[in-house]
Design a protein around this motif. Structure first.
Motif, PDB file in Angstrom:
ATOM      1  N   SER A  62     -11.131   2.199   7.364  1.00  0.00           N
ATOM      2  CA  SER A  62     -10.900   2.735   8.708  1.00  0.00           C
ATOM      3  C   SER A  62      -9.433   3.093   8.868  1.00  0.00           C
ATOM      4  O   SER A  62      -8.554   2.447   8.303  1.00  0.00           O
ATOM      5  CB  SER A  62     -11.293   1.706   9.778  1.00  0.00           C
ATOM      6  OG  SER A  62     -12.667   1.392   9.710  1.00  0.00           O
ATOM      7  N   ALA A  63      -9.196   4.130   9.630  1.00  0.00           N
ATOM      8  CA  ALA A  63      -7.837   4.550   9.982  1.00  0.00           C
ATOM      9  C   ALA A  63      -7.895   5.160  11.373  1.00  0.00           C
ATOM     10  O   ALA A  63      -8.968   5.549  11.853  1.00  0.00           O
ATOM     11  CB  ALA A  63      -7.287   5.555   8.979  1.00  0.00           C
ATOM     12  N   GLY A  64      -6.759   5.231  12.020  1.00  0.00           N
ATOM     13  CA  GLY A  64      -6.741   5.775  13.371  1.00  0.00           C
ATOM     14  C   GLY A  64      -5.421   6.425  13.699  1.00  0.00           C
ATOM     15  O   GLY A  64      -4.483   6.431  12.895  1.00  0.00           O
ATOM     16  N   THR A  65      -5.352   6.979  14.889  1.00  0.00           N
ATOM     17  CA  THR A  65      -4.136   7.660  15.314  1.00  0.00           C
ATOM     18  C   THR A  65      -3.004   6.674  15.604  1.00  0.00           C
ATOM     19  O   THR A  65      -1.853   7.072  15.764  1.00  0.00           O
ATOM     20  CB  THR A  65      -4.415   8.507  16.567  1.00  0.00           C
ATOM     21  OG1 THR A  65      -4.995   7.674  17.585  1.00  0.00           O
ATOM     22  CG2 THR A  65      -5.392   9.636  16.248  1.00  0.00           C
ATOM     23  N   THR A  66      -3.332   5.380  15.673  1.00  0.00           N
ATOM     24  CA  THR A  66      -2.298   4.373  15.900  1.00  0.00           C
ATOM     25  C   THR A  66      -2.084   3.474  14.684  1.00  0.00           C
ATOM     26  O   THR A  66      -1.255   2.554  14.726  1.00  0.00           O
ATOM     27  CB  THR A  66      -2.659   3.488  17.113  1.00  0.00           C
ATOM     28  OG1 THR A  66      -3.929   2.859  16.881  1.00  0.00           O
ATOM     29  CG2 THR A  66      -2.719   4.322  18.381  1.00  0.00           C
ATOM     30  N   TYR A  67      -2.813   3.703  13.612  1.00  0.00           N
ATOM     31  CA  TYR A  67      -2.633   2.895  12.394  1.00  0.00           C
ATOM     32  C   TYR A  67      -3.139   3.689  11.191  1.00  0.00           C
ATOM     33  O   TYR A  67      -3.961   4.593  11.321  1.00  0.00           O
ATOM     34  CB  TYR A  67      -3.381   1.567  12.497  1.00  0.00           C
ATOM     35  CG  TYR A  67      -4.884   1.698  12.609  1.00  0.00           C
ATOM     36  CD1 TYR A  67      -5.713   1.541  11.494  1.00  0.00           C
ATOM     37  CD2 TYR A  67      -5.484   1.971  13.842  1.00  0.00           C
ATOM     38  CE1 TYR A  67      -7.088   1.657  11.598  1.00  0.00           C
ATOM     39  CE2 TYR A  67      -6.857   2.095  13.949  1.00  0.00           C
ATOM     40  CZ  TYR A  67      -7.659   1.928  12.827  1.00  0.00           C
ATOM     41  OH  TYR A  67      -9.028   2.058  12.936  1.00  0.00           O
ATOM     42  N   SER A  68      -2.611   3.355  10.037  1.00  0.00           N
ATOM     43  CA  SER A  68      -3.005   4.034   8.805  1.00  0.00           C
ATOM     44  C   SER A  68      -3.447   2.988   7.783  1.00  0.00           C
ATOM     45  O   SER A  68      -3.316   1.782   8.005  1.00  0.00           O
ATOM     46  CB  SER A  68      -1.846   4.867   8.252  1.00  0.00           C
ATOM     47  OG  SER A  68      -0.725   4.040   7.976  1.00  0.00           O
ATOM     48  N   ILE A  69      -3.941   3.456   6.646  1.00  0.00           N
ATOM     49  CA  ILE A  69      -4.422   2.569   5.595  1.00  0.00           C
ATOM     50  C   ILE A  69      -3.951   3.070   4.242  1.00  0.00           C
ATOM     51  O   ILE A  69      -3.926   4.278   3.996  1.00  0.00           O
ATOM     52  CB  ILE A  69      -5.966   2.452   5.620  1.00  0.00           C
ATOM     53  CG1 ILE A  69      -6.468   1.475   4.535  1.00  0.00           C
ATOM     54  CG2 ILE A  69      -6.607   3.811   5.424  1.00  0.00           C
ATOM     55  CD1 ILE A  69      -6.174   0.045   4.829  1.00  0.00           C
ATOM     56  N   GLN A  70      -3.528   2.149   3.386  1.00  0.00           N
ATOM     57  CA  GLN A  70      -3.243   2.480   1.990  1.00  0.00           C
ATOM     58  C   GLN A  70      -3.865   1.426   1.105  1.00  0.00           C
ATOM     59  O   GLN A  70      -3.681   0.227   1.322  1.00  0.00           O
ATOM     60  CB  GLN A  70      -1.746   2.572   1.705  1.00  0.00           C
ATOM     61  CG  GLN A  70      -1.442   2.856   0.221  1.00  0.00           C
ATOM     62  CD  GLN A  70       0.002   3.227  -0.037  1.00  0.00           C
ATOM     63  OE1 GLN A  70       0.577   4.050   0.655  1.00  0.00           O
ATOM     64  NE2 GLN A  70       0.591   2.613  -1.056  1.00  0.00           N
ATOM     65  N   GLU A  71      -4.614   1.879   0.110  1.00  0.00           N
ATOM     66  CA  GLU A  71      -5.283   0.993  -0.819  1.00  0.00           C
ATOM     67  C   GLU A  71      -4.717   1.210  -2.215  1.00  0.00           C
ATOM     68  O   GLU A  71      -4.804   2.301  -2.765  1.00  0.00           O
ATOM     69  CB  GLU A  71      -6.789   1.268  -0.830  1.00  0.00           C
ATOM     70  CG  GLU A  71      -7.601   0.307  -1.668  1.00  0.00           C
ATOM     71  CD  GLU A  71      -7.711  -1.071  -1.026  1.00  0.00           C
ATOM     72  OE1 GLU A  71      -7.578  -2.065  -1.758  1.00  0.00           O
ATOM     73  OE2 GLU A  71      -7.924  -1.139   0.201  1.00  0.00           O
ATOM     74  N   ASP A  72      -4.086   0.168  -2.782  1.00  0.00           N
ATOM     75  CA  ASP A  72      -3.558   0.217  -4.145  1.00  0.00           C
ATOM     76  C   ASP A  72      -4.434  -0.662  -5.031  1.00  0.00           C
ATOM     77  O   ASP A  72      -4.762  -1.791  -4.658  1.00  0.00           O
ATOM     78  CB  ASP A  72      -2.114  -0.284  -4.179  1.00  0.00           C
ATOM     79  CG  ASP A  72      -1.170   0.624  -3.408  1.00  0.00           C
ATOM     80  OD1 ASP A  72      -0.726   1.624  -3.980  1.00  0.00           O
ATOM     81  OD2 ASP A  72      -0.888   0.310  -2.236  1.00  0.00           O
ATOM     82  N   TYR A  73      -4.758  -0.143  -6.214  1.00  0.00           N
ATOM     83  CA  TYR A  73      -5.637  -0.877  -7.113  1.00  0.00           C
ATOM     84  C   TYR A  73      -4.841  -1.434  -8.294  1.00  0.00           C
ATOM     85  O   TYR A  73      -4.438  -0.681  -9.185  1.00  0.00           O
ATOM     86  CB  TYR A  73      -6.746   0.034  -7.621  1.00  0.00           C
ATOM     87  CG  TYR A  73      -7.727   0.445  -6.540  1.00  0.00           C
ATOM     88  CD1 TYR A  73      -8.700  -0.440  -6.094  1.00  0.00           C
ATOM     89  CD2 TYR A  73      -7.663   1.708  -5.959  1.00  0.00           C
ATOM     90  CE1 TYR A  73      -9.588  -0.084  -5.089  1.00  0.00           C
ATOM     91  CE2 TYR A  73      -8.549   2.074  -4.962  1.00  0.00           C
ATOM     92  CZ  TYR A  73      -9.506   1.175  -4.528  1.00  0.00           C
ATOM     93  OH  TYR A  73     -10.381   1.536  -3.533  1.00  0.00           O
ATOM     94  N   PRO A  74      -4.622  -2.754  -8.348  1.00  0.00           N
ATOM     95  CA  PRO A  74      -3.937  -3.333  -9.514  1.00  0.00           C
ATOM     96  C   PRO A  74      -4.760  -3.153 -10.784  1.00  0.00           C
ATOM     97  O   PRO A  74      -4.217  -3.092 -11.882  1.00  0.00           O
ATOM     98  CB  PRO A  74      -3.786  -4.810  -9.132  1.00  0.00           C
ATOM     99  CG  PRO A  74      -4.827  -5.049  -8.088  1.00  0.00           C
ATOM    100  CD  PRO A  74      -4.968  -3.772  -7.341  1.00  0.00           C
ATOM    101  N   PHE A  75      -6.088  -3.082 -10.612  1.00  0.00           N
ATOM    102  CA  PHE A  75      -6.982  -2.733 -11.711  1.00  0.00           C
ATOM    103  C   PHE A  75      -7.677  -1.437 -11.306  1.00  0.00           C
ATOM    104  O   PHE A  75      -8.704  -1.457 -10.626  1.00  0.00           O
ATOM    105  CB  PHE A  75      -7.999  -3.845 -11.973  1.00  0.00           C
ATOM    106  CG  PHE A  75      -7.377  -5.114 -12.449  1.00  0.00           C
ATOM    107  CD1 PHE A  75      -7.110  -5.306 -13.794  1.00  0.00           C
ATOM    108  CD2 PHE A  75      -7.038  -6.122 -11.551  1.00  0.00           C
ATOM    109  CE1 PHE A  75      -6.519  -6.489 -14.242  1.00  0.00           C
ATOM    110  CE2 PHE A  75      -6.443  -7.296 -11.979  1.00  0.00           C
ATOM    111  CZ  PHE A  75      -6.182  -7.469 -13.332  1.00  0.00           C
ATOM    112  N   PRO A  76      -7.095  -0.281 -11.671  1.00  0.00           N
ATOM    113  CA  PRO A  76      -7.583   1.014 -11.204  1.00  0.00           C
ATOM    114  C   PRO A  76      -9.067   1.223 -11.482  1.00  0.00           C
ATOM    115  O   PRO A  76      -9.621   0.710 -12.459  1.00  0.00           O
ATOM    116  CB  PRO A  76      -6.718   2.010 -11.987  1.00  0.00           C
ATOM    117  CG  PRO A  76      -5.455   1.258 -12.239  1.00  0.00           C
ATOM    118  CD  PRO A  76      -5.889  -0.153 -12.497  1.00  0.00           C
ATOM    119  N   LEU A  77      -9.712   1.985 -10.600  1.00  0.00           N
ATOM    120  CA  LEU A  77     -11.145   2.223 -10.687  1.00  0.00           C
ATOM    121  C   LEU A  77     -11.432   3.321 -11.698  1.00  0.00           C
ATOM    122  O   LEU A  77     -10.897   4.425 -11.607  1.00  0.00           O
ATOM    123  CB  LEU A  77     -11.692   2.613  -9.315  1.00  0.00           C
ATOM    124  CG  LEU A  77     -11.428   1.609  -8.182  1.00  0.00           C
ATOM    125  CD1 LEU A  77     -12.061   2.102  -6.891  1.00  0.00           C
ATOM    126  CD2 LEU A  77     -11.937   0.219  -8.541  1.00  0.00           C
TER     127      LEU A  77
END
Length: 284
Positions: free
Chosen positions: A238-253
């Motif tokens: 989920s993301a919104g106009t008041t918050y963002s999201i970042q997903e980092d994969y230590p074990f890439p997909l």
């Protein structure tokens, strides 16, 4: 790249005790990085190691994709998804067997050189430079099974929207679009070429509502489809106009050759907000 066994076929001299002879074969798991002056590990067969360092050390090509949907309607839903790209609807991929493509502008004055990148009918990397002819379609050469990037290769801004589409008479489908002012596609859509295996390193999603101060929240699905199979939800966020999201994969997909990937908005609790998504893939 896999571990390689190197044979030592040199005869053992008669005066050397066989117990102290050099090994007949040697399994090399590391290579010398001349620039960094250090030994780095090779990626194992099939990518079992899967660590970020081992993948980055063996990367042949890095892909950064950025997409934007300028105005997601409130009716976005699981059965009415909106892909994060400039056309404004759920994205459809070309036929796997390839399609004949053409490029065209909505403005008659556009005659710049356009760079188009995608995959051929065998899912191998393909690119072409084509010169626009205004509102008259210009055919591209050969067949294209995927189109995931295009940009202005000239010295003048585009005056119209640019479309990369198939050549099926009036029943044309747009596979890439450049909006006025962007000079390149903004599409969170990609397909792993047949000559590579992909590893998704990270993705991020942001949103804004330029027309209002009202907050809007969005639910986003990252979907992947291996060749000949169906799309599966690989991540939901989920993301919104008041918050963002970042997903980092230590074990890439891991993404197999010919795997499609896209990001769709499947829910919005407000109207006409824009959603942006970018992601990074290492190709090995």
């Amino acid at each position: 790249m896999s571990n390689q066994e190197y044979l030592n076929n040199k005869p053992i001299p008669s005066f050397v005790d066989p117990r102290f002879a050099p090994r007949s074969n040697i399994n090399f798991n590391y290579v010398w990085d001349q620039i960094e002056q250090q030994w780095i590990p090779l990626l194992k067969e099939g990518g079992e190691e899967g660590t970020l360092d081992s993948i980055l050390n063996n990367t042949k090509k890095h892909v950064h994709k950025f997409g934007s949907h300028p105005s997601v309607p409130q009716n976005a839903a699981f059965d009415n998804q909106y892909t994060i790209w400039d056309e404004g609807s759920d994205y459809s991929f070309p036929n796997d067997a390839g399609e004949a493509m053409e490029v065209v502008s909505t403005n008659a004055s556009d005659n710049q050189e356009l760079y188009v990148e995608g995959l051929d009918e065998n899912f191998n990397t393909k690119s072409e430079l084509a010169t626009l002819n205004g509102t008259t379609p210009v055919p591209l050469t050969g067949l294209w099974s995927r189109v995931f990037r295009a940009y202005n290769n000239g010295s003048t801004n585009f005056a119209g929207d640019i479309c990369v589409q198939n050549q099926l008479g009036l029943l044309k489908t747009i596979y890439a679009k450049i909006l006025i002012g962007n000079n390149q596609t903004l599409m969170s859509v990609y397909t792993i070429p047949s000559e590579f295996t992909g590893y998704l390193l990270k993705f991020s999603v942001t949103a804004q509502n330029v027309g209002s101060s009202s907050a809007i929240g969005f639910t986003i699905h990252m979907l992947t489809r291996e060749y000949g199979k169906v799309f599966r939800v690989l991540a939901r966020t989920s993301a919104g106009t008041t918050y963002s999201i970042q997903e980092d994969y230590p074990f890439p997909l891991k993404l197999e050759p010919k795997t499609d990937i896209l990001f769709n908005v499947v829910n919005a609790n407000g109207n006409n907000g824009s959603v942006n998504c970018d992601f990074d893939i290492a190709l090995i």
